[in-house]
Design an enzyme around this catalytic site. Structure first.
Site, short mmCIF file in Angstrom:
data_model
loop_
_atom_site.label_atom_id
_atom_site.label_comp_id
_atom_site.label_asym_id
_atom_site.label_seq_id
_atom_site.Cartn_x
_atom_site.Cartn_y
_atom_site.Cartn_z
N GLN A 95 0.81 -1.26 0.11
CA GLN A 95 -0.04 0.08 -0.12
C GLN A 95 0.90 1.39 0.00
O GLN A 95 0.59 2.25 -0.99
CB GLN A 95 -0.84 -0.07 1.26
N ASP B 118 10.59 -5.54 -5.20
CA ASP B 118 9.97 -6.47 -4.29
C ASP B 118 10.60 -7.93 -4.40
O ASP B 118 11.59 -8.20 -4.99
CB ASP B 118 8.44 -6.49 -4.99
N ALA C 213 7.70 -5.52 4.79
CA ALA C 213 7.42 -6.23 6.07
C ALA C 213 6.48 -7.40 6.29
O ALA C 213 5.79 -7.78 5.31
CB ALA C 213 6.76 -5.12 6.90
N THR D 6 3.61 -8.22 8.09
CA THR D 6 2.60 -7.47 8.58
C THR D 6 1.51 -8.25 9.16
O THR D 6 0.56 -7.65 9.82
CB THR D 6 2.17 -6.39 7.73
N ASP E 216 2.73 0.98 15.28
CA ASP E 216 2.17 1.34 16.73
C ASP E 216 2.34 0.07 17.49
O ASP E 216 2.19 0.34 18.56
CB ASP E 216 0.59 1.93 16.47
N TYR F 252 4.84 -9.66 16.09
CA TYR F 252 4.83 -8.72 14.87
C TYR F 252 5.70 -7.42 15.73
O TYR F 252 6.59 -6.83 15.15
CB TYR F 252 3.57 -8.45 14.52
N LYS G 176 9.52 -5.67 14.65
CA LYS G 176 9.65 -4.45 14.10
C LYS G 176 10.40 -3.49 14.96
O LYS G 176 11.06 -2.83 14.45
CB LYS G 176 8.18 -3.95 13.90
N TRP H 145 -2.67 1.63 11.21
CA TRP H 145 -4.08 1.50 10.73
C TRP H 145 -3.96 1.84 9.22
O TRP H 145 -4.87 2.79 9.04
CB TRP H 145 -5.17 2.18 11.65
#
Length: 284
Positions: free
Chosen positions: A12, A30, A65, A67, A107, A130, A134, A155
């Site tokens: 994204q 990628d 990542a 995720t 976060d 996770y 990170k 988010w």
């Protein structure tokens, strides 16, 4: 012309960066090679060093990542390889060619047990694989890449798989959806994050920054606003985290405060509802 290497270009944020930046200056990578992108496995230090030496980028933006929060619990080694070792490899390579490194974090480095928004001066502590992986990635960046920006976001939604797209899909066949109402955070547009990166990247205001859209809400509030802006009649039924019965503990309160941005710059990210409206307008 300045050269910017992007890892995870199909995600994204990678896609949003390709919208914000002049494509001529981008080296898109990628895991697999494809149209307009090169293959790069960031967990392979030799491959990373080889590409960075050959391309000589001025900036490396690490969007790659692992995720999937629940999968990370059962794929701990893979999560550490991608989220921690990958960041380490890119940091070492960036230092060798004197490139800036922009590391995207999360976060989830906080346990979410707080009652006020977290600033960059709060001590990270995570309960999830996770989040832990990170956080180790952040530590490697600080250790090996002198010129670094660490951007913690939350988010995230954009062009790809995300909560927003899931809600819109569910609204096509459901009159009501059950959504958690006791987890709070900052819905953040990938395009807003890309704009911030575009602002910070040319300068030398290095360090750790929280990078979320302004304001906060629960997942249920977020879903209700999505339906409202999309003109959907689907009703949101608020439920507790316990009722949702998730397999992995998620932060109850992981709201981030963009404190360092306010202290050191005049830049402000958009309010989450404003950014969401822009996204919905483009989507429709």
């Amino acid at each position: 012309m300045k050269k910017i290497l992007i890892t995870g270009c199909n995600g994204q944020l990678g896609r949003a960066l390709n919208q914000i930046y002049n494509s001529e200056c981008l080296i898109n990578t990628d895991v697999t090679e494809g149209e307009g992108r090169k293959a790069l496995d960031i967990t392979d230090v030799d491959a990373v060093l080889k590409m960075v030496r050959e391309e000589q980028p001025d900036v490396i933006i690490n969007c790659a990542a692992h995720t999937a929060v629940e999968l990370c619990e059962s794929q701990e080694d893979l999560a550490y390889r991608i989220n921690a070792i990958g960041a380490r490899n890119l940091s070492i390579a960036a230092a060798q060619v004197d490139a800036k490194l922009i590391q995207v974090s999360t976060d989830y480095v906080f346990d979410g047990n707080g009652t006020r928004p977290y600033t960059e001066f709060d001590e990270p502590c995570s309960d999830s694989v996770y989040g832990k992986t990170k956080l180790e990635g952040e530590r490697f960046v600080k250790e090996f890449a002198p010129k670094h920006f660490i951007l913690r976001t939350a988010w995230l939604y954009g062009d790809g798989k995300n909560f927003l797209k899931t809600m819109l899909r569910l609204s096509e066949t459901n009159q009501e959806v059950r959504v958690v109402n006791d987890q709070f955070g900052n819905p953040t547009s990938a395009k807003e994050l890309a704009r911030l990166i575009h602002f910070l990247e040319p300068g030398e205001n290095y360090g750790t920054f929280h990078a979320t859209c302004e304001g906060q809400c629960s997942w249920a509030d977020f879903a209700a606003k999505i339906f409202e802006m999309a003109g959907k009649a689907t009703k949101v039924i608020p439920i507790s985290t316990e009722e949702y019965n998730a397999r992995v503990k998620r932060p109850a309160y992981s709201v981030l405060d963009n404190y360092m941005l306010r202290l050191t710059t005049d830049y402000r990210m958009a309010d989450w509802e404003t950014a969401l409206q822009e996204y919905m307008d483009e989507l429709q």
